[in-house]
Design an enzyme around this catalytic site. Sequence first.
Site, PDB file in Angstrom:
ATOM      1  N   HIS A  17       0.840  -1.211   0.000  1.00 31.48           N
ATOM      2  CA  HIS A  17       0.000   0.000   0.000  1.00 31.48           C
ATOM      3  C   HIS A  17       0.872   1.257   0.000  1.00 31.48           C
ATOM      4  O   HIS A  17       0.599   2.225  -0.722  1.00 31.48           O
ATOM      5  CB  HIS A  17      -0.875   0.052   1.257  1.00 31.48           C
ATOM      6  N   LYS A  41     -16.937  -5.691   5.696  1.00 29.93           N
ATOM      7  CA  LYS A  41     -16.144  -6.804   6.188  1.00 29.93           C
ATOM      8  C   LYS A  41     -15.705  -6.481   7.610  1.00 29.93           C
ATOM      9  O   LYS A  41     -15.659  -5.316   8.000  1.00 29.93           O
ATOM     10  CB  LYS A  41     -14.951  -7.101   5.277  1.00 29.93           C
ATOM     11  N   ARG A  90      -2.265  -6.317  -8.049  1.00 31.63           N
ATOM     12  CA  ARG A  90      -1.271  -7.369  -7.803  1.00 31.63           C
ATOM     13  C   ARG A  90      -1.386  -8.413  -8.902  1.00 31.63           C
ATOM     14  O   ARG A  90      -0.913  -8.218  -9.999  1.00 31.63           O
ATOM     15  CB  ARG A  90      -1.496  -8.004  -6.415  1.00 31.63           C
ATOM     16  N   SER A 128      -3.196  -7.652   3.221  1.00 32.32           N
ATOM     17  CA  SER A 128      -3.513  -7.486   4.642  1.00 32.32           C
ATOM     18  C   SER A 128      -3.927  -8.822   5.243  1.00 32.32           C
ATOM     19  O   SER A 128      -3.585  -9.129   6.389  1.00 32.32           O
ATOM     20  CB  SER A 128      -4.636  -6.454   4.819  1.00 32.32           C
TER      21      SER A 128
HETATM   22  P1  ADP Z   1      -9.821  -3.014  -0.349  1.00 38.13           P
HETATM   23  O1  ADP Z   1      -9.734  -1.558  -0.597  1.00 38.13           O
HETATM   24  O2  ADP Z   1     -10.261  -3.771  -1.582  1.00 38.13           O
HETATM   25  O3  ADP Z   1     -10.569  -3.379   0.896  1.00 38.13           O
HETATM   26  P2  ADP Z   1      -7.087  -2.965   0.553  1.00 38.13           P
HETATM   27  O4  ADP Z   1      -7.453  -1.922   1.540  1.00 38.13           O
HETATM   28  O5  ADP Z   1      -6.240  -4.093   1.052  1.00 38.13           O
HETATM   29  O6  ADP Z   1      -8.352  -3.593  -0.130  1.00 38.13           O
HETATM   30  O7  ADP Z   1      -6.294  -2.334  -0.669  1.00 38.13           O
HETATM   31  C1  ADP Z   1      -6.470  -1.031  -1.154  1.00 38.13           C
HETATM   32  C2  ADP Z   1      -5.835  -0.952  -2.530  1.00 38.13           C
HETATM   33  O8  ADP Z   1      -4.457  -1.321  -2.470  1.00 38.13           O
HETATM   34  C3  ADP Z   1      -6.466  -1.910  -3.561  1.00 38.13           C
HETATM   35  O9  ADP Z   1      -6.474  -1.269  -4.816  1.00 38.13           O
HETATM   36  C4  ADP Z   1      -5.525  -3.087  -3.579  1.00 38.13           C
HETATM   37  O10 ADP Z   1      -5.563  -3.793  -4.803  1.00 38.13           O
HETATM   38  C5  ADP Z   1      -4.193  -2.362  -3.404  1.00 38.13           C
HETATM   39  N1  ADP Z   1      -3.180  -3.274  -2.877  1.00 38.13           N
HETATM   40  C6  ADP Z   1      -3.299  -4.153  -1.866  1.00 38.13           C
HETATM   41  N2  ADP Z   1      -2.160  -4.851  -1.689  1.00 38.13           N
HETATM   42  C7  ADP Z   1      -1.279  -4.403  -2.632  1.00 38.13           C
HETATM   43  C8  ADP Z   1       0.081  -4.734  -2.991  1.00 38.13           C
HETATM   44  N3  ADP Z   1       0.756  -5.688  -2.358  1.00 38.13           N
HETATM   45  N4  ADP Z   1       0.643  -4.054  -4.006  1.00 38.13           N
HETATM   46  C9  ADP Z   1      -0.058  -3.106  -4.670  1.00 38.13           C
HETATM   47  N5  ADP Z   1      -1.326  -2.754  -4.400  1.00 38.13           N
HETATM   48  C10 ADP Z   1      -1.933  -3.380  -3.382  1.00 38.13           C
END
Ligand code: ADP
Length: 175
Positions: A17, A41, A90, A128
């Site tokens: 992130h 969630k 990813r 996460s």
């Molecule tokens: P969501 O918003 O779908 O609940 P997250 O908060 O984990 O999921 O992720 C926020 C954003 O960061 C999403 O666009 C997700 O694809 C991206 N993201 C999560 N992990 C990674 C990573 N390892 N590398 C690049 N982008 C990531």
Amino acid sequence: MTIAIYPGSFDPIHYGHIDIAQRAAKLFDTLIWAVYDRPLKNLLFSTEERLAFMREAARTIPNVQVVPYSGLTVEFARRMGATVMVRGLRITYDFEIEYQTALTNRQLADNIDTVCLMTSLKYAFVSSSILKEVAFAGGSISPMVPPYVEAALKKRLAQLGDDRGDKVKMVSLQE
Ligand code: ADP
């Protein structure tokens, strides 16, 4: 002047992130790193805790503001004057989800575009949910998260005591 938002649950943030936030901040004049306060969630960390991690990570990025929001992401983007929504990609699974979300958001607000940045290779498998599982099993998550997140996660799992397995399972199944 282009304002972009980078929305997500960030429960908790990890280096994948942070990498996207740093790179997006170079592309736009202002990046609003936004934490969705009540996603559909279960969360391990409160909005305030997730915000605190993000603020710590954003200290070294001058044009980033860390902000919580609720409700429709496009409505929040409009309120902030943002015309771009940043997401990270990813593996192929992310593409399907992000594609569907981007088209839905375009239907809701056709003046806001989604820009997806490819993950840096070293963070391609960081999520996460996986880091919560590794921490739960007693493994080191230091290659995936900053030290303050690792410490907070260990503390939270210890607080949950015997219930931590159920909580991590519930959280992981939803991500
Ligand atoms: P969501 O918003 O779908 O609940 P997250 O908060 O984990 O999921 O992720 C926020 C954003 O960061 C999403 O666009 C997700 O694809 C991206 N993201 C999560 N992990 C990674 C990573 N390892 N590398 C690049 N982008 C990531």
